[in-house]
Design an enzyme around this catalytic site. Structure first.
Site, PDB file in Angstrom:
ATOM      1  N   CYS B  85       0.820  -1.213   0.000  1.00 13.62           N
ATOM      2  CA  CYS B  85       0.000   0.000   0.000  1.00 13.62           C
ATOM      3  C   CYS B  85       0.849   1.256   0.000  1.00 13.62           C
ATOM      4  O   CYS B  85       0.345   2.350  -0.223  1.00 13.62           O
ATOM      5  CB  CYS B  85      -0.925  -0.001   1.207  1.00 13.62           C
ATOM      6  SG  CYS B  85      -1.829  -1.527   1.378  1.00 13.62           S
ATOM      7  N   CYS B 208     -13.301  -0.229   7.206  1.00 10.23           N
ATOM      8  CA  CYS B 208     -12.283  -0.601   6.222  1.00 10.23           C
ATOM      9  C   CYS B 208     -12.307   0.345   5.037  1.00 10.23           C
ATOM     10  O   CYS B 208     -13.381   0.745   4.575  1.00 10.23           O
ATOM     11  CB  CYS B 208     -12.533  -2.014   5.713  1.00 10.23           C
ATOM     12  SG  CYS B 208     -12.783  -3.200   7.023  1.00 10.23           S
ATOM     13  N   HIS B 328      -9.194   3.744  -1.878  1.00 10.90           N
ATOM     14  CA  HIS B 328      -7.815   3.280  -1.669  1.00 10.90           C
ATOM     15  C   HIS B 328      -7.372   2.364  -2.821  1.00 10.90           C
ATOM     16  O   HIS B 328      -7.258   1.163  -2.654  1.00 10.90           O
ATOM     17  CB  HIS B 328      -7.729   2.563  -0.320  1.00 10.90           C
ATOM     18  CG  HIS B 328      -6.362   2.074   0.037  1.00 10.90           C
ATOM     19  ND1 HIS B 328      -5.196   2.656  -0.433  1.00 10.90           N
ATOM     20  CD2 HIS B 328      -5.963   1.047   0.836  1.00 10.90           C
ATOM     21  CE1 HIS B 328      -4.147   1.998   0.051  1.00 10.90           C
ATOM     22  NE2 HIS B 328      -4.582   1.013   0.812  1.00 10.90           N
TER      23      HIS B 328
END
Lengths: 304, 379
Positions: B85, B208, B328
């Protein structure tokens, strides 16, 4: 995901991780499993094992609700099914209500006496046994060898198949094979035997050679083995070997052919004192039996 | 920084489930936007760096450096970097290193990810590659469940409640309403977050960050000047697997990268006007704020309770909506954070922090295994 070689390597990793109890540090229920792990939720916990290392593993579906700080015990269980239908087993831990007492305490150790054939290991072990009388016990050697007359050590004779099975299921923690022209034989030590002696509060004594010693050190940890190496008298390797040859002949237990073979092994064993010095706490020259026994006794009592 | 690295500007795609766009469409769109928004010619770019994590698994496209380079008429040298990430943050960090060394003078930095082309469980497995394949993988752990382990430990240790934890995501959603590039532009109440479906106890769906597609690009230069420059660029690492960590409720990598960055820029932590931090899961925001030292251990939730994290508060956090609400797309996030900092510093952000002069972009890879911190300053 379904990579056979990686599974093979995983088995080796698992073999190295002894089956240990642990404590839950944290846990979670995985509601959306990754590919290959089915669709049913399962619990994964971060566990601190007895030896201080940590592991991530699934918990078995038990009646007891997991909690941080709870004690868990290991089991081999099916963890997933591969695309080709094969089951994959891995360690899963079961939550147990009661606190589990560890089998042995850190003070427990094994006294190992090793050295080349004919150096007098057996005699010394027997003397130690009588000196320690009620607080030491010799660990029996499991062997595939046929029983024979003049055997003085506690042997446990088993068949080749039985021996192999015990190695496979982890009962035997240290083993060695001695292929020779005259016979094919294997020797090993069982964890259960050592644990049983510890549980009695006694000191396990092993009379052993290099491979078995290495195995024990690997299985129990270097600190759990107090290791004494015995050297035959003599100033050079050559004179040491000749004194060994003399003793083997006097003992009269082996044929000339076997003696020759034993000498070859002895030569390697002598070299091992140099090559594997880290395996020995003490090296003692057995030039006078009583002095030598006294020395080993003192080492064992004071645990130096 | 050995050289002054200017942020000339950048552009991004909308983040979200963009079924109509492929990985290459996303990269192209972000690069075009970046070049449009900065006053340079494509041929001024003498290097391309792209951050991407799972292009091979989810979009069947590797060799992304060359792919991005092919979009420019003169095919400048290019490379792809990967740090899960933190791939985007690592791309920026790598670019800074090239610029500082003099190897390049103007670099196009791209972050891009395409996740929604494949089934959820495939994405879950691919993202799990950010963990340790031999230590974490065999137990059937997923990435949300790794953070769930830290959340469970945090709640156990500090007594954080479910209701408190929901305040974190609520704050991100409120910020994203104004951001035209955000994936979720609607307010969600803390109560609704507390009732959303469980993903990995105690984390729920709305704790999340989502699975998103998207790309972002910025152009950094030592030759061309602008009003914003990078004051510090730091990278720090920690053991890959959770089982090798001392603490579950703190990331050493964040602490190291942050303190090194402050030292490099010669700033005090209170100099920072606003933060874009890596809120991949609600619990992560709390842990980061404590690792930065903006809150005592176990007390970061107070900042959210007292609305200090709003654009008008004392420490505005994720005014873009953060990973939670803006989306994301793994490799794009780190680049997008720097882009959002640049927007704040040039007074064009959707939730503008009044008089923002100094910003921080904090990007995390894995469960704190990699961390990049970039400090940006307007002159």
């Amino acid at each position: 995901m379904d990579r056979i070689p990686s599974l093979h390597r995983r088995i080796k990793t698992l073999q190295k991780t002894a089956m240990q109890f642990g404590t839950i540090l944290s846990f979670t229920t995985v509601r959306h499993p990754p590919a290959g792990f089915g669709t049913e939720p399962y619990v994964v916990a971060l566990i601190r094992l007895q030896n201080g290392t940590k592991t991530l593993a699934q918990l078995t579906r038990g009646s007891i609700t997991p909690a941080i700080g709870a004690t868990v015990v290991p089991h081999m269980r099916k963890i997933r099914t591969m695309r080709n239908g094969l089951f994959v087993n891995d360690l899963k831990y079961e939550v147990v209500a009661k606190k589990i007492e560890p089998i042995f305490t850190v003070t427990a150790y094994v006294l190992a006496v090793s050295g080349p054939s004919g150096v007098g290991k057996t005699t010394i072990a027997r003397s130690l046994m009588s000196l320690f009388s009620s607080y030491a016990e010799q660990v029996p050697i499991v062997t595939t060898r046929k029983a024979k007359k003049g055997d003085s050590e506690p042997y446990c004779h088993v068949s080749e198949e039985k021996f192999e099975a015990m190695v496979q299921n982890g009962e035997i923690i240290s083993q060695t094979g001695m292929p020779s022209a005259s016979e094919q034989r294997r020797y090993g030590y069982r964890r259960n035997d050592i644990d049983a002696i510890w549980r009695k509060g006694k000191l396990p004594i092993v009379v052993t050679e290099l491979n078995l010693l290495t195995g024990l050190v690997n299985a129990l940890g270097r600190r759990a083995v107090l290791s004494c190496g015995l050297l035959p008298p003599g100033h050079s390797r050559r004179s040491m070997l000749s004194s060994l040859l003399h003793r083997l002949r006097v003992r009269g237990r082996d044929t000339e052919e076997q003696i020759e073979e034993r000498l070859k092994i002895a030569e390697a064993d002598l070299r091992a004192f140099d090559d594997h010095a880290h395996l020995f706490d003490h090296l003692i020259v057995n030039d006078h039996l009583e002095t030598c026994i006294e020395a080993v006794h003192e080492i064992a009592v004071t645990r130096r | 920084m050995r050289e002054t690295v200017y942020v000339l500007g950048g552009g991004q795609t909308r983040f979200g489930e963009l079924w109509g766009k492929s990985l290459s469409d996303l990269i192209r769109e972000a690069v075009d936007a970046a070049i449009m928004n900065t006053n340079i010619l494509p041929t001024d770019i003498d290097m391309v760096i792209i951050g991407n994590m799972v292009g091979g698994e989810t979009a069947e496209q590797a060799h992304l450096g060359t792919f991005a380079s092919s979009l420019l008429p003169h095919h400048p040298p290019a490379l792809r970097v990967e740090a899960a990430c933190a791939s985007g943050g690592l791309a920026i960090h790598t670019a800074c290193a090239f610029l500082e060394s003099g190897k390049a003078e103007t670099i196009l930095v791209i972050g891009a990810e395409k996740l929604t082309d494949v089934a959820g469980e495939t994405v879950t497995s691919a993202l799990m590659h950010a963990g340790d394949a031999e230590k974490d993988g065999p137990s059937g752990l997923t990435f949300p469940s790794i953070f769930a382990l830290t959340a469970a430990a945090y709640m156990h240790k500090y007594g954080l409640t479910r209701e408190d934890l929901s305040l974190v995501s609520e704050c991100s959603h409120r910020a994203a309403i104004k951001n035209p590039y955000a994936q979720f532009r609607k307010e969600i109440s803390a109560a609704a977050i507390s009732k959303s479906p469980l993903v990995a106890d105690p984390l729920r769906l709305l704790d999340c960050s989502p699975i998103s597609d998207g790309a972002a690009a910025v152009i950094l230069s030592t030759r061309k000047e602008s009003s914003v420059h990078i004051a510090a660029s730091q990278l720090a690492n920690e053991s890959l697997s959770l089982i090798d960590r001392e603490s579950l409720t703190s990331f050493v990598s964040t602490r190291t990268a942050f303190s090194s960055a402050l030292k490099e820029a010669n700033w005090n932590k209170n100099d920072i006007d606003a933060v874009e931090l890596h809120d991949c899961f609600s619990i992560a925001s709390l842990i980061h704020l404590e690792d930065f030292g903006f809150a005592q251990e176990g007390e970061a939730i107070r900042l959210f309770r007292d609305d200090e994290t709003e654009a008008t508060g004392s420490l505005p956090i994720n005014c873009s909506g953060g990973l939670k609400a803006c989306g994301h797309p793994i490799g794009a996030t780190g680049v997008k954070q720097v882009l959002d900092c640049w927007k704040q510093l040039t007074m064009q952000a959707p939730n503008q922090v009044v008089n923002a002069k100094r910003m921080m972009a904090h990007n995390l890879g894995g469960v704190g295994a990699t961390c990049t911190v970039h400090l940006l300053e307007s002159i």
